[in-house]
Design a protein around this motif. Structure first.
Motif, PDB file in Angstrom:
ATOM      1  N   GLU A 194       0.817  -1.216   0.000  1.00 12.44           N
ATOM      2  CA  GLU A 194       0.000   0.000   0.000  1.00 12.44           C
ATOM      3  C   GLU A 194       0.844   1.256   0.000  1.00 12.44           C
ATOM      4  OE1 GLU A 194      -3.557   2.170   2.605  1.00 12.44           O
ATOM      5  OE2 GLU A 194      -2.913   0.130   3.075  1.00 12.44           O
ATOM      6  N   THR A 195       1.916   1.258   0.819  1.00  8.91           N
ATOM      7  CA  THR A 195       2.706   2.479   0.982  1.00  8.91           C
ATOM      8  C   THR A 195       4.056   2.431   0.280  1.00  8.91           C
ATOM      9  OG1 THR A 195       3.797   1.714   3.001  1.00  8.91           O
ATOM     10  CG2 THR A 195       1.640   2.777   3.243  1.00  8.91           C
ATOM     11  N   GLY A 196       4.563   1.230   0.005  1.00  7.68           N
ATOM     12  CA  GLY A 196       5.915   1.103  -0.544  1.00  7.68           C
ATOM     13  C   GLY A 196       7.001   1.109   0.511  1.00  7.68           C
ATOM     14  N   ALA A 197       6.620   1.123   1.775  1.00  8.40           N
ATOM     15  CA  ALA A 197       7.616   1.144   2.852  1.00  8.40           C
ATOM     16  C   ALA A 197       8.273  -0.227   2.991  1.00  8.40           C
ATOM     17  CB  ALA A 197       6.951   1.520   4.171  1.00  8.40           C
ATOM     18  N   ILE A 198       9.562  -0.226   3.347  1.00  4.21           N
ATOM     19  CA  ILE A 198      10.288  -1.461   3.626  1.00  4.21           C
ATOM     20  C   ILE A 198       9.898  -1.951   5.008  1.00  4.21           C
ATOM     21  CG2 ILE A 198      12.534  -2.557   3.844  1.00  4.21           C
ATOM     22  CD1 ILE A 198      11.976  -1.618   1.022  1.00  4.21           C
ATOM     23  N   LEU A 199       9.355  -3.168   5.069  1.00  6.76           N
ATOM     24  CA  LEU A 199       8.909  -3.728   6.339  1.00  6.76           C
ATOM     25  C   LEU A 199       9.974  -4.589   7.010  1.00  6.76           C
ATOM     26  CD1 LEU A 199       5.333  -4.833   5.213  1.00  6.76           C
ATOM     27  CD2 LEU A 199       5.960  -2.748   6.456  1.00  6.76           C
ATOM     28  N   ALA A 200      10.784  -5.275   6.208  1.00  8.02           N
ATOM     29  CA  ALA A 200      11.797  -6.164   6.775  1.00  8.02           C
ATOM     30  C   ALA A 200      12.745  -6.599   5.667  1.00  8.02           C
ATOM     31  CB  ALA A 200      11.145  -7.397   7.404  1.00  8.02           C
ATOM     32  N   LYS A 201      13.937  -6.995   6.087  1.00  4.02           N
ATOM     33  CA  LYS A 201      14.903  -7.664   5.217  1.00  4.02           C
ATOM     34  C   LYS A 201      15.294  -8.956   5.924  1.00  4.02           C
ATOM     35  CE  LYS A 201      16.650  -3.409   3.122  1.00  4.02           C
ATOM     36  NZ  LYS A 201      17.837  -2.527   2.859  1.00  4.02           N
ATOM     37  N   VAL A 202      14.955 -10.072   5.309  1.00  3.39           N
ATOM     38  CA  VAL A 202      15.080 -11.373   5.966  1.00  3.39           C
ATOM     39  C   VAL A 202      16.175 -12.194   5.303  1.00  3.39           C
ATOM     40  CG1 VAL A 202      13.832 -13.415   6.724  1.00  3.39           C
ATOM     41  CG2 VAL A 202      12.581 -11.274   6.340  1.00  3.39           C
ATOM     42  N   PRO A 203      17.227 -12.577   6.022  1.00  3.58           N
ATOM     43  CA  PRO A 203      18.287 -13.409   5.431  1.00  3.58           C
ATOM     44  C   PRO A 203      17.741 -14.774   5.023  1.00  3.58           C
ATOM     45  CG  PRO A 203      19.007 -12.425   7.508  1.00  3.58           C
ATOM     46  CD  PRO A 203      17.529 -12.209   7.412  1.00  3.58           C
ATOM     47  N   THR A 204      18.266 -15.292   3.911  1.00  7.64           N
ATOM     48  CA  THR A 204      17.879 -16.611   3.416  1.00  7.64           C
ATOM     49  C   THR A 204      19.138 -17.420   3.145  1.00  7.64           C
ATOM     50  OG1 THR A 204      17.940 -15.949   1.083  1.00  7.64           O
ATOM     51  CG2 THR A 204      15.870 -15.573   2.283  1.00  7.64           C
ATOM     52  N   GLY A 205      18.984 -18.551   2.477  1.00  6.45           N
ATOM     53  CA  GLY A 205      20.140 -19.242   1.941  1.00  6.45           C
ATOM     54  C   GLY A 205      20.763 -18.429   0.821  1.00  6.45           C
ATOM     55  N   PRO A 206      21.916 -18.859   0.294  1.00  4.60           N
ATOM     56  CA  PRO A 206      22.607 -18.079  -0.727  1.00  4.60           C
ATOM     57  C   PRO A 206      21.872 -18.069  -2.063  1.00  4.60           C
ATOM     58  CG  PRO A 206      23.728 -20.173  -0.374  1.00  4.60           C
ATOM     59  CD  PRO A 206      22.678 -20.067   0.679  1.00  4.60           C
ATOM     60  N   ASN A 207      21.833 -16.896  -2.667  1.00  2.00           N
ATOM     61  CA  ASN A 207      21.293 -16.699  -4.019  1.00  2.00           C
ATOM     62  C   ASN A 207      19.834 -17.114  -4.164  1.00  2.00           C
ATOM     63  OD1 ASN A 207      24.462 -17.935  -4.728  1.00  2.00           O
ATOM     64  ND2 ASN A 207      23.930 -15.811  -5.144  1.00  2.00           N
ATOM     65  N   PRO A 208      18.951 -16.548  -3.342  1.00  2.00           N
ATOM     66  CA  PRO A 208      17.521 -16.808  -3.553  1.00  2.00           C
ATOM     67  C   PRO A 208      17.074 -16.128  -4.841  1.00  2.00           C
ATOM     68  CG  PRO A 208      17.796 -15.030  -1.984  1.00  2.00           C
ATOM     69  CD  PRO A 208      19.182 -15.545  -2.282  1.00  2.00           C
ATOM     70  N   ALA A 233       5.225 -15.604   7.280  1.00  4.97           N
ATOM     71  CA  ALA A 233       4.731 -14.404   6.616  1.00  4.97           C
ATOM     72  C   ALA A 233       4.287 -13.324   7.595  1.00  4.97           C
ATOM     73  CB  ALA A 233       3.574 -14.772   5.689  1.00  4.97           C
ATOM     74  N   HIS A 234       3.999 -13.700   8.843  1.00  3.59           N
ATOM     75  CA  HIS A 234       3.507 -12.730   9.817  1.00  3.59           C
ATOM     76  C   HIS A 234       4.631 -12.167  10.684  1.00  3.59           C
ATOM     77  CE1 HIS A 234      -0.528 -13.688   8.542  1.00  3.59           C
ATOM     78  NE2 HIS A 234      -0.270 -14.978   8.710  1.00  3.59           N
ATOM     79  N   THR A 235       5.527 -13.042  11.171  1.00  7.44           N
ATOM     80  CA  THR A 235       6.642 -12.548  11.984  1.00  7.44           C
ATOM     81  C   THR A 235       7.796 -12.053  11.126  1.00  7.44           C
ATOM     82  OG1 THR A 235       7.742 -14.705  12.119  1.00  7.44           O
ATOM     83  CG2 THR A 235       6.044 -14.218  13.765  1.00  7.44           C
ATOM     84  N   ARG A 236       7.802 -12.482   9.839  1.00  8.93           N
ATOM     85  CA  ARG A 236       8.879 -12.147   8.893  1.00  8.93           C
ATOM     86  C   ARG A 236      10.231 -12.610   9.419  1.00  8.93           C
ATOM     87  NH1 ARG A 236       6.007  -6.807   9.053  1.00  8.93           N
ATOM     88  NH2 ARG A 236       4.212  -7.155   7.708  1.00  8.93           N
ATOM     89  N   LYS A 237      10.239 -13.813   9.998  1.00 11.55           N
ATOM     90  CA  LYS A 237      11.457 -14.449  10.465  1.00 11.55           C
ATOM     91  C   LYS A 237      11.568 -15.840   9.845  1.00 11.55           C
ATOM     92  CE  LYS A 237      11.546 -11.979  14.883  1.00 11.55           C
ATOM     93  NZ  LYS A 237      12.694 -11.126  14.475  1.00 11.55           N
ATOM     94  N   VAL A 238      12.807 -16.302   9.694  1.00 12.01           N
ATOM     95  CA  VAL A 238      13.032 -17.630   9.127  1.00 12.01           C
ATOM     96  C   VAL A 238      12.499 -18.683  10.077  1.00 12.01           C
ATOM     97  CG1 VAL A 238      14.779 -19.307   8.413  1.00 12.01           C
ATOM     98  CG2 VAL A 238      15.010 -16.900   7.761  1.00 12.01           C
ATOM     99  N   ALA A 239      11.647 -19.567   9.545  1.00 12.49           N
ATOM    100  CA  ALA A 239      11.065 -20.640  10.354  1.00 12.49           C
ATOM    101  C   ALA A 239      11.726 -21.976  10.098  1.00 12.49           C
ATOM    102  CB  ALA A 239       9.562 -20.745  10.077  1.00 12.49           C
ATOM    103  N   ALA A 240      12.317 -22.165   8.920  1.00 17.76           N
ATOM    104  CA  ALA A 240      12.965 -23.447   8.607  1.00 17.76           C
ATOM    105  C   ALA A 240      13.865 -23.281   7.399  1.00 17.76           C
ATOM    106  CB  ALA A 240      11.932 -24.532   8.337  1.00 17.76           C
ATOM    107  N   THR A 241      14.864 -24.139   7.335  1.00 15.35           N
ATOM    108  CA  THR A 241      15.714 -24.269   6.151  1.00 15.35           C
ATOM    109  C   THR A 241      15.740 -25.736   5.767  1.00 15.35           C
ATOM    110  OG1 THR A 241      17.111 -22.407   6.822  1.00 15.35           O
ATOM    111  CG2 THR A 241      18.016 -23.918   5.184  1.00 15.35           C
TER     112      THR A 241
END
Length: 330
Positions: A194-208, A233-241
């Protein structure tokens, strides 16, 4: 999505909720699956997306999107385009949206009713990217510096520019958020649609590179180590790899029937139980590239042969112990 030939890993190492464990999936051959249909489209067959009454496949030679009627499993239209449909497909606002790689990158709008093409002078950052339709806009990353643009679907005008990390390519819309995979930085950026605001940056595995949503999560296919990252999707944290053992360029990911489906050349199809965070089946062999789930089926492309296969979900989903064989098994 040009792919490299890869083998199937003999064992799969999984990580769920931070606890690593090892378990091997069932490994079979892609020939074990008997498609309802195999449809030849051109020299290559690439991206897949579904509208309410059709499946659309991008490809080259010719540069086009092909319209398939799922009721007959026949190609009913080939919509020619002035460039390679190199960077994903999206459906929204009465159209299929097709980023084009050409001397001057463009964005094509293909009308769902008439197949008429309208072109806009804005294009993708490069191949193997993506495009997304939110509730009111089209979203596209237009350069390697991380310029995410919000496009008015009525006239192609850029309504907003959002800076995401350089080397981001693929936006995906889910429940009010545009999630953008950061291939170079190894993270996903969550942007308020809606606003274009950055909500989070979440680390993942390499090269998503590619991502999907399902089971309350955002999932990335990480080309650098062949893993899946599950982000709540709600906490915006990694739950599993989850280690797929499917490492390399190209590939694709989608969700359907409680399962994360992935593809990569050499492993054209793999199924991960989205509730258990567990790889349950992989099919090895030729083919693979992109896929979608629609009309009770998996639509799986074979890039090099220029084909798309329609595989019934019931034939690919794990069978309960003691269940009778499906018609494809008889």
């Amino acid at each position: 999505m040009r792919l490299r030939d890869l083998g199937v890993a003999a064992a799969i190492s999984l990580a769920a909720a931070g606890l690593a464990f090892a378990q091997s999936p069932v490994v079979g051959a892609i020939g074990d699956l008997h498609p309802q249909a195999r449809i030849h489209l051109g020299k290559t067959a690439d991206w897949v997306v579904a509208s309410d009454d059709a499946v659309w496949i991008g490809g080259t030679a010719p540069n086009a999107v092909h319209r398939i009627d799922p009721a007959t499993n026949r190609r009913v239209a080939t919509v020619l385009l002035p460039g390679d449909p190199c960077s994903g497909l999206a459906v929204g606002f009465g159209a299929v949206w097709v980023p084009l790689c050409a001397d001057k990158p463009m964005l094509a709008r293909v009308d769902l009713q008439t197949n008429a093409v309208k072109l806009f002078p804005i294009g993708p950052a490069g191949p193997e990217g993506g495009i997304a339709a939110s509730d009111d806009s089209i979203w596209l990353v237009t350069d390697q510096a991380g310029t995410l643009v919000r496009i008015a679907p009525s006239n192609g005008v850029v309504r907003q520019v959002v800076s995401v990390p350089p080397g981001s390519y693929n936006p995906h819309f889910s429940e009010g958020v545009v999630w953008v995979s950061g291939n170079d930085a190894g993270l996903v950026t969550a942007v308020d649609a809606e606003t274009g605001a950055i909500l989070a940056k979440v680390p993942t595995g390499p090269n998503p590179r590619f991502l999907t949503d399902g089971q309350g999560a955002i999932w990335t296919l990480n080309q650098g180590d062949g893993s899946l990252t599950r982000i709540d999707a709600h906490t915006r944290k990694v739950a599993a790899t989850i280690d797929l053992g499917m490492k390399g360029h190209g590939g694709d990911i989608t969700y359907g029937a409680g399962t994360i489906w992935t593809t990569l050349q050499g492993v054209p199809l793999a199924a991960t139980d989205a509730a258990a965070n567990r790889v349950v089946h992989q099919w090895a062999g030729p083919g693979g590239d992109s896929l979608g789930v629609a009309f009770g089926s998996i639509w799986l492309t074979d890039y090099d042969r220029g084909d798309v296969m329609r595989i019934r979900l019931e034939d690919a989903l794990p069978k309960p112990t003691g269940s009778p064989p499906s018609s494809a098994d008889r």
